[in-house]
Design an enzyme around this catalytic site. Structure first.
Site, PDB file in Angstrom:
ATOM      1  N   GLU A   1      82.912  93.748  39.188  1.00  0.00           N
ATOM      2  CA  GLU A   1      83.845  92.641  39.333  1.00  0.00           C
ATOM      3  C   GLU A   1      85.048  92.844  38.434  1.00  0.00           C
ATOM      4  O   GLU A   1      84.939  93.426  37.357  1.00  0.00           O
ATOM      5  CB  GLU A   1      83.129  91.327  38.991  1.00  0.00           C
ATOM      6  CG  GLU A   1      82.032  91.022  40.009  1.00  0.00           C
ATOM      7  CD  GLU A   1      81.193  89.790  39.696  1.00  0.00           C
ATOM      8  OE1 GLU A   1      80.710  89.166  40.639  1.00  0.00           O
ATOM      9  OE2 GLU A   1      81.005  89.455  38.514  1.00  0.00           O
TER      10      GLU A   1
ATOM     11  N   CYS B   1      91.411  91.760  33.927  1.00  0.00           N
ATOM     12  CA  CYS B   1      90.200  92.041  33.157  1.00  0.00           C
ATOM     13  C   CYS B   1      89.371  92.994  34.015  1.00  0.00           C
ATOM     14  O   CYS B   1      88.925  92.627  35.100  1.00  0.00           O
ATOM     15  CB  CYS B   1      89.465  90.733  32.894  1.00  0.00           C
ATOM     16  SG  CYS B   1      87.877  90.961  32.091  1.00  0.00           S
TER      17      CYS B   1
ATOM     18  N   CYS C   1      75.440  97.427  32.345  1.00  0.00           N
ATOM     19  CA  CYS C   1      75.750  97.759  30.950  1.00  0.00           C
ATOM     20  C   CYS C   1      74.476  98.204  30.249  1.00  0.00           C
ATOM     21  O   CYS C   1      73.396  97.673  30.521  1.00  0.00           O
ATOM     22  CB  CYS C   1      76.331  96.541  30.234  1.00  0.00           C
ATOM     23  SG  CYS C   1      77.007  96.922  28.598  1.00  0.00           S
TER      24      CYS C   1
ATOM     25  N   CYS D   1      73.365  92.639  24.728  1.00  0.00           N
ATOM     26  CA  CYS D   1      73.795  91.364  24.150  1.00  0.00           C
ATOM     27  C   CYS D   1      73.063  90.231  24.873  1.00  0.00           C
ATOM     28  O   CYS D   1      73.139  90.120  26.096  1.00  0.00           O
ATOM     29  CB  CYS D   1      75.300  91.185  24.309  1.00  0.00           C
ATOM     30  SG  CYS D   1      76.229  92.554  23.604  1.00  0.00           S
TER      31      CYS D   1
ATOM     32  N   CYS E   1      74.989  87.670  27.266  1.00  0.00           N
ATOM     33  CA  CYS E   1      75.901  88.168  28.296  1.00  0.00           C
ATOM     34  C   CYS E   1      75.158  88.438  29.606  1.00  0.00           C
ATOM     35  O   CYS E   1      74.137  89.113  29.617  1.00  0.00           O
ATOM     36  CB  CYS E   1      76.577  89.444  27.811  1.00  0.00           C
ATOM     37  SG  CYS E   1      77.673  90.178  29.036  1.00  0.00           S
TER      38      CYS E   1
ATOM     39  N   GLY F   1      80.413  96.180  31.466  1.00  0.00           N
ATOM     40  CA  GLY F   1      80.215  97.487  30.843  1.00  0.00           C
ATOM     41  C   GLY F   1      80.792  97.611  29.455  1.00  0.00           C
ATOM     42  O   GLY F   1      81.508  96.736  28.976  1.00  0.00           O
TER      43      GLY F   1
ATOM     44  N   SER G   1      88.051  96.427  24.606  1.00  0.00           N
ATOM     45  CA  SER G   1      87.110  95.592  23.866  1.00  0.00           C
ATOM     46  C   SER G   1      85.759  96.295  23.794  1.00  0.00           C
ATOM     47  O   SER G   1      85.222  96.739  24.805  1.00  0.00           O
ATOM     48  CB  SER G   1      86.965  94.247  24.589  1.00  0.00           C
ATOM     49  OG  SER G   1      85.988  93.462  23.955  1.00  0.00           O
TER      50      SER G   1
ATOM     51  N   SER H   1      83.817  92.926  19.565  1.00  0.00           N
ATOM     52  CA  SER H   1      83.008  91.720  19.750  1.00  0.00           C
ATOM     53  C   SER H   1      82.046  91.620  18.576  1.00  0.00           C
ATOM     54  O   SER H   1      80.988  92.238  18.579  1.00  0.00           O
ATOM     55  CB  SER H   1      82.246  91.813  21.069  1.00  0.00           C
ATOM     56  OG  SER H   1      83.160  92.034  22.113  1.00  0.00           O
TER      57      SER H   1
ATOM     58  N   HIS I   1      80.911  88.543  16.567  1.00  0.00           N
ATOM     59  CA  HIS I   1      79.980  87.416  16.719  1.00  0.00           C
ATOM     60  C   HIS I   1      79.133  87.087  15.488  1.00  0.00           C
ATOM     61  O   HIS I   1      78.651  85.961  15.376  1.00  0.00           O
ATOM     62  CB  HIS I   1      79.068  87.583  17.946  1.00  0.00           C
ATOM     63  CG  HIS I   1      79.827  87.759  19.231  1.00  0.00           C
ATOM     64  ND1 HIS I   1      80.847  86.930  19.609  1.00  0.00           N
ATOM     65  CD2 HIS I   1      79.744  88.696  20.212  1.00  0.00           C
ATOM     66  CE1 HIS I   1      81.346  87.321  20.772  1.00  0.00           C
ATOM     67  NE2 HIS I   1      80.701  88.409  21.150  1.00  0.00           N
TER      68      HIS I   1
ATOM     69  N   ASN J   1      80.413  80.767  27.432  1.00  0.00           N
ATOM     70  CA  ASN J   1      80.166  80.411  28.825  1.00  0.00           C
ATOM     71  C   ASN J   1      78.678  80.515  29.084  1.00  0.00           C
ATOM     72  O   ASN J   1      78.135  81.616  29.110  1.00  0.00           O
ATOM     73  CB  ASN J   1      80.927  81.349  29.755  1.00  0.00           C
ATOM     74  CG  ASN J   1      82.409  81.324  29.450  1.00  0.00           C
ATOM     75  OD1 ASN J   1      83.023  80.274  29.465  1.00  0.00           O
ATOM     76  ND2 ASN J   1      82.963  82.467  29.110  1.00  0.00           N
TER      77      ASN J   1
ATOM     78  N   CYS K   1      84.356  85.293  30.721  1.00  0.00           N
ATOM     79  CA  CYS K   1      83.704  86.306  29.880  1.00  0.00           C
ATOM     80  C   CYS K   1      82.198  86.163  29.914  1.00  0.00           C
ATOM     81  O   CYS K   1      81.672  85.068  29.710  1.00  0.00           O
ATOM     82  CB  CYS K   1      84.104  86.125  28.418  1.00  0.00           C
ATOM     83  SG  CYS K   1      85.652  86.856  28.011  1.00  0.00           S
TER      84      CYS K   1
HETATM   85  N1  SAH Z   1      81.249  95.542  26.174  1.00  0.00           N
HETATM   86  C1  SAH Z   1      82.542  95.116  25.762  1.00  0.00           C
HETATM   87  C2  SAH Z   1      83.390  94.503  26.871  1.00  0.00           C
HETATM   88  C3  SAH Z   1      82.732  93.518  27.799  1.00  0.00           C
HETATM   89  S1  SAH Z   1      82.339  91.913  27.187  1.00  0.00           S
HETATM   90  C4  SAH Z   1      82.421  94.169  24.586  1.00  0.00           C
HETATM   91  O1  SAH Z   1      81.318  93.804  24.231  1.00  0.00           O
HETATM   92  O2  SAH Z   1      83.436  93.839  23.983  1.00  0.00           O
HETATM   93  C5  SAH Z   1      83.876  91.114  26.927  1.00  0.00           C
HETATM   94  C6  SAH Z   1      83.786  89.957  25.948  1.00  0.00           C
HETATM   95  O3  SAH Z   1      83.037  88.859  26.495  1.00  0.00           O
HETATM   96  C7  SAH Z   1      83.102  90.310  24.649  1.00  0.00           C
HETATM   97  O4  SAH Z   1      83.831  89.823  23.561  1.00  0.00           O
HETATM   98  C8  SAH Z   1      81.771  89.602  24.774  1.00  0.00           C
HETATM   99  O5  SAH Z   1      81.194  89.371  23.529  1.00  0.00           O
HETATM  100  C9  SAH Z   1      82.169  88.351  25.506  1.00  0.00           C
HETATM  101  N2  SAH Z   1      81.054  87.627  26.128  1.00  0.00           N
HETATM  102  C10 SAH Z   1      79.899  88.140  26.597  1.00  0.00           C
HETATM  103  N3  SAH Z   1      79.121  87.142  27.102  1.00  0.00           N
HETATM  104  C11 SAH Z   1      79.805  86.003  26.946  1.00  0.00           C
HETATM  105  C12 SAH Z   1      79.551  84.646  27.301  1.00  0.00           C
HETATM  106  N4  SAH Z   1      78.440  84.281  27.917  1.00  0.00           N
HETATM  107  N5  SAH Z   1      80.500  83.724  26.985  1.00  0.00           N
HETATM  108  C13 SAH Z   1      81.661  84.088  26.410  1.00  0.00           C
HETATM  109  N6  SAH Z   1      81.960  85.357  26.073  1.00  0.00           N
HETATM  110  C14 SAH Z   1      81.050  86.306  26.331  1.00  0.00           C
END
Ligand code: SAH
Length: 346
Positions: free
Chosen positions: A94, A107, A114, A118, A121, A165, A197, A220, A222, A296, A339
């Protein structure tokens, strides 16, 4: 026996020129075809109108153009557009178009699924199926550029590698795609408008610094406390914060490029004063800013966005320490385009 035809966009311009020479044609023909493949993003050899019919047939006999196909397009009430992108082998990723008043951001995805884990995610549940090829990343950008022109009457202005990914786990293809996106022979976009990212792969962050890349880096984060980060991003046990910090110091020393930390504040996970203090300390290793992003929800409510007081505490403590902080609202939630929500639900 049927011979498997090669994806013509896997060839460099030089290789394409040589190919034409070996066919007894002029090397220059390679430049023409290359221009069709990238600058004009042709979907088929038929489209190459200034190339003779015989040449087009000859190309057809040797190669394929593995073009992506936008299978389904969903538009959110806030203007966000999500594309379900079908790849030549049937797999789907997507990509998302995010419009604001003055810009359009694409994006894009870098892998199908992936390999990281996480826990917050949606993409991590798909597992990694394969890496995207450079042309598959490039095509997502072209598709969104076209949509931006169609719906918003302006070209695409920014790109973020925040789709499905982990881009640094598909480093070579990501770099090749960005080369094409920024080259005048491709889309001619400035690398300053591209943000990669990553969840934080120290070895690859150092490699990027050595390669003197010109795009921006977002991490990322967190949590800046190992125990907590490992509980929400288990691979942190393999790439602990000390290694990440060291790679980021190296990145800044080489590139002089400020780092953005993406950070979600969750209820009961990282909403304490000690969490902010650890973040502030981490931010001081290299010039950086913090982007507090909205969570989200993806599932059963295991993770909940922290309340406003916790967010306010983050903002005021970071600001008091002269660290730039922005609070980002999510877009496209109604179509699962925000995201962490990309999981090929359709
Ligand atoms: N793998 C890379 C890029 C994809 S994720 C990374 O981790 O950066 C892109 C962003 O979305 C990251 O900052 C990730 O932490 C965030 N993300 C993942 N799940 C999410 C969620 N449920 N709500 C909000 N942001 C989220």
């Amino acid at each position: 026996m049927e011979i498997k035809k090669k994806d013509i966009r896997a060839l460099t311009k030089e290789q394409l020129r040589t190919f034409f020479e070996t066919q007894g044609d002029k090397a220059f023909r390679g430049n023409q075809v290359y221009e069709w493949l990238w600058g004009k993003a042709a979907h088929s050899f038929e489209d190459m109108t200034n190339v003779s019919k015989e040449t087009r047939q000859m190309l057809e006999a040797h190669f394929v153009i593995n073009h992506i196909k936008v299978d389904q397009m969903q538009r959110s009430s806030d203007g966000t557009v999500k594309n379900a992108v079908r790849l030549h082998d049937g797999l789907v990723v997507e990509s998302v178009l995010i419009p604001t008043k003055s810009r359009t951001t694409a994006c894009v995805s870098s892998q199908v699924g992936c390999s990281l884990d996480c826990r917050f995610c949606a993409t991590s549940r798909l597992k990694r199926m394969r890496n995207l090829n450079p042309d598959e990343i490039y095509d997502q950008v072209v598709a969104i550029d076209n949509e931006s022109r169609l719906y918003f009457d302006r070209p695409l202005s920014n790109i973020v590698f925040m789709g499905m990914g982990e881009p640094l786990m598909n480093y070579n293809n990501m770099i090749k795609a960005i080369d094409k996106i920024t080259s005048p022979e491709g889309l001619g976009m400035s690398p300053k408008r591209i943000t990669v990212s990553t969840s934080g792969v120290p070895k690859m962050i150092k490699k990027m610094a050595d390669d003197e890349v010109k795009f921006k880096l977002a991490v990322s984060l967190h949590s800046a406390i190992d125990e907590i980060r490992t509980s929400i991003m288990p691979f942190n046990a393999t790439f602990p914060l000390d290694d990440l910090r060291e790679s980021l110091e190296y990145w800044y020393a080489k590139t002089k490029n400020r780092i953005t930390y993406e950070y979600i504040v969750w209820d009961g996970i990282n909403d304490k004063k000690s969490d902010v203090e650890a973040l502030i300390k981490f931010c001081k290793f290299a010039p950086s800013k913090v982007n507090l992003i909205e969570y989200n929800p993806i599932d059963d409510g295991e993770f909940q966005q922290a309340n406003t007081e916790a967010l306010d505490m983050y903002v005021s403590m970071l600001e008091a320490n002269h660290i730039t902080v922005t609070v980002r609202r999510s877009r496209g939630k109604d179509i699962d385009a925000a995201c962490g929500q990309l999981a090929n639900k359709g």
